[in-house]
Scaffold this active site. Structure first.
Site, PDB file in Angstrom:
ATOM      1  N   HIS A 223      45.831  37.845  39.042  1.00  0.00           N
ATOM      2  CA  HIS A 223      45.918  39.231  38.658  1.00  0.00           C
ATOM      3  C   HIS A 223      46.607  40.117  39.697  1.00  0.00           C
ATOM      4  CE1 HIS A 223      42.272  40.819  41.048  1.00  0.00           C
ATOM      5  NE2 HIS A 223      42.501  39.610  41.460  1.00  0.00           N
TER       6      HIS A 223
ATOM      7  N   HIS B 188      33.728  46.025  43.959  1.00  0.00           N
ATOM      8  CA  HIS B 188      34.443  47.302  43.797  1.00  0.00           C
ATOM      9  C   HIS B 188      34.291  47.920  42.397  1.00  0.00           C
ATOM     10  CE1 HIS B 188      37.717  44.627  42.568  1.00  0.00           C
ATOM     11  NE2 HIS B 188      37.850  44.192  43.780  1.00  0.00           N
TER      12      HIS B 188
ATOM     13  N   ASP C 159      41.625  32.948  40.667  1.00  0.00           N
ATOM     14  CA  ASP C 159      40.720  33.868  39.958  1.00  0.00           C
ATOM     15  C   ASP C 159      40.588  33.540  38.467  1.00  0.00           C
ATOM     16  OD1 ASP C 159      39.739  35.564  41.953  1.00  0.00           O
ATOM     17  OD2 ASP C 159      41.515  36.835  41.894  1.00  0.00           O
TER      18      ASP C 159
ATOM     19  N   HIS D 264      35.973  31.436  41.698  1.00  0.00           N
ATOM     20  CA  HIS D 264      34.634  32.028  41.575  1.00  0.00           C
ATOM     21  C   HIS D 264      33.865  31.251  40.508  1.00  0.00           C
ATOM     22  CE1 HIS D 264      35.691  35.636  43.857  1.00  0.00           C
ATOM     23  NE2 HIS D 264      36.744  35.825  43.077  1.00  0.00           N
TER      24      HIS D 264
ATOM     25  N   GLU E  38      43.942  38.313  48.101  1.00  0.00           N
ATOM     26  CA  GLU E  38      42.816  39.249  48.072  1.00  0.00           C
ATOM     27  C   GLU E  38      41.727  38.714  49.007  1.00  0.00           C
ATOM     28  OE1 GLU E  38      41.440  40.470  44.177  1.00  0.00           O
ATOM     29  OE2 GLU E  38      40.455  42.230  45.043  1.00  0.00           O
TER      30      GLU E  38
ATOM     31  N   HIS F 127      45.930  33.125  46.839  1.00  0.00           N
ATOM     32  CA  HIS F 127      45.777  34.550  46.522  1.00  0.00           C
ATOM     33  C   HIS F 127      45.339  35.282  47.782  1.00  0.00           C
ATOM     34  CE1 HIS F 127      44.729  38.160  44.472  1.00  0.00           C
ATOM     35  NE2 HIS F 127      43.505  37.856  44.089  1.00  0.00           N
TER      36      HIS F 127
ATOM     37  N   ASP G  89      38.613  38.425  49.228  1.00  0.00           N
ATOM     38  CA  ASP G  89      37.476  37.564  48.901  1.00  0.00           C
ATOM     39  C   ASP G  89      37.876  36.088  49.023  1.00  0.00           C
ATOM     40  OD1 ASP G  89      39.079  38.213  46.681  1.00  0.00           O
ATOM     41  OD2 ASP G  89      37.510  37.778  45.239  1.00  0.00           O
TER      42      ASP G  89
ATOM     43  N   TYR H 127      33.629  38.974  33.346  1.00  0.00           N
ATOM     44  CA  TYR H 127      34.684  38.848  34.354  1.00  0.00           C
ATOM     45  C   TYR H 127      36.048  39.165  33.720  1.00  0.00           C
ATOM     46  CZ  TYR H 127      37.312  36.301  38.039  1.00  0.00           C
ATOM     47  OH  TYR H 127      38.162  35.924  39.049  1.00  0.00           O
TER      48      TYR H 127
HETATM   49 FE1  FEO Z   1      41.566  38.644  43.140  1.00  0.00          FE
HETATM   50 FE2  FEO Z   1      38.715  36.841  43.544  1.00  0.00          FE
HETATM   51  O1  FEO Z   1      40.159  37.910  44.068  1.00  0.00           O
END
Ligand code: FEO
Length: 404
Positions: free
Chosen positions: A152, A32, A171, A232, A88, A86, A90, A199
């Site tokens: 976050h 994004h 994250d 990640h 989100e 989390h 992903d 990042y």
């Molecule tokens: Fe906040 Fe890697 O998602």
């Protein structure tokens, strides 16, 4: 998903009780708006006690890769609990498919996480909210939940495995880096530092005060950490303190004597101004990065700003406005809330010249202290105008020359 299956996707054993079972996204180039030239990974972890827990899932299209990696260790149906650190997508996008395949006894998330998962997936099942500090015994393995709201997202939490001093940090401490290697100590150090900083600059920078508090909290809780397993990028096993130290530095945000000059140009007049301003900044002792926006993506620029002390932005005026690349950059940076910057605006114009004022307004809006009045040049800068640009560079450079 029934019995264990043979597949190209294997798990990676991290300890006698923990396996990496995530997915590698070699193709991702845009997260994004954040340019991810090296792809990414969506890390998920299997924790084996008497009960079995899966920590996080992966992005939706990678559900089968996750299930195949789990299958290389155990039958997916043996998973008792899913921990969603989390919501989100992903990390949670594969959750509906994994729940359908595994039929876990319980899915745990923070209170905000429970709400977020419900609002994302509208599933016909309950999620179980866990509180900060609460523990879950797997039998022979304990998982402790650590709330990290706004690190976050409001729902964000980490999970700690005290018996193995292992922090599943979600994250935090991650990076977008696809690799066949799972550990940070197997990857070139400069790549780690570059991607971790990028990042941080593009995701966590506006939350630096929260990062600082989070680091304080971990210190206060006296949590011993031998391994950090983020959601990640690579896992930190040899020196997890290194990335924690990087975060402490970035969260403190001490600016250096570095200036970023970002510009776009129509017929090279604003480009010539940028070059002359860069020369002036150098003459004042600043380290200079001149970034033409047609050749630099916004996330690269955010990275350059992470340790900068000055930001100068230039645009000609087109149809009474700054060029779209410049407006895009200013909008992106406003959200990232860069701190402790001095700056200035500049640009060429033909007859109306609104762009410089618009840039100044945007810089003020992101709390950049304007160190000099914006500089406008009509059509093409001559020698005198370029001298003025160098003087602007020296003036701004003088404001940051005393920094490290
Ligand atoms: Fe906040 Fe890697 O998602």
């Amino acid at each position: 998903m029934g019995a264990r299956v043979e597949s190209a996707f294997g798990a990676v054993k991290l300890t006698d009780r923990v396996y990496w079972v995530g997915a590698i996204d070699w193709a991702l180039r845009d997260f994004h708006g954040y340019a991810t030239q090296r792809g990414t990974t969506y890390n998920a972890y299997l924790v084996l006690g008497d009960k079995v827990a899966l920590i996080d899932t992966v992005k939706g299209p990678f559900a089968k890769e996750l299930l195949a990696r789990i299958s290389s260790v155990i039958e997916p149906a043996r998973i008792d609990y899913i921990i969603s650190n989390h919501a989100e997508v992903d990390h949670s996008g594969a959750l509906p498919e994994v729940i359908a395949a595994v039929r876990p006894e319980k899915v745990f998330a923070s209170t905000e996480g429970v709400r977020a998962l419900a609002d994302h997936f509208h599933l016909d099942r309950e999620f179980v909210a866990v509180k900060d500090g609460e523990t879950l015994s797997l039998g022979g393995a304990t998982l402790q939940f650590i709330a990290t709201p706004m690190l976050h997202w409001p729902d964000s939490m980490m999970t700690y495995f005290p018996e193995q001093r292992l922090l599943f940090s979600n994250d935090a401490f991650g990076m977008h880096l696809a690799s066949s290697k799972r550990y940070a100590d197997e990857i070139e150090h400069w790549v780690l530092e570059y991607e971790a900083a990028k990042y941080y600059a593009n995701i966590l920078l506006p939350l630096s005060p929260v990062v600082a508090k989070g680091l304080e909290k971990v210190k206060r809780l006296g949590i011993a950490i031998d391994m950090i397993a983020p959601s990640h990028g690579p896992i930190w096993r040899e020196d997890p303190g290194e990335i924690v130290g990087w975060y402490a530095g970035w969260a403190a945000g001490a600016p250096k004597k570095k200036a970023v000059v970002a510009y776009d140009t129509m017929w090279q007049s604003t480009a010539a101004m940028a070059q002359a301003i860069g020369d002036g900044l150098s003459e004042a002792g600043a380290v200079v990065k001149v970034l033409p926006l047609r050749a630099s993506d916004r996330s690269e620029l955010a990275l350059e700003l992470l340790d900068a002390g000055a930001l100068l932005v230039g645009s000609p005026t087109l149809n009474n406005a700054a060029l779209p690349t410049v407006v895009d950059l200013l909008s992106y940076l406003k959200g990232l809330k860069p701190r402790k910057l001095v700056g200035a605006a500049f640009g060429s114009y033909g007859w109306s010249g609104e762009a410089v004022g618009q840039i100044e307004e945007a810089l003020r809006g992101m709390s950049v202290e304007l160190a000099a009045e914006g500089l406008k040049v009509r059509y093409v800068p001559d020698g005198q105008a370029l001298s003025g640009c160098r003087a602007l560079g020296r003036q701004v450079g003088g404001r940051i020359a005393g920094q490290a």
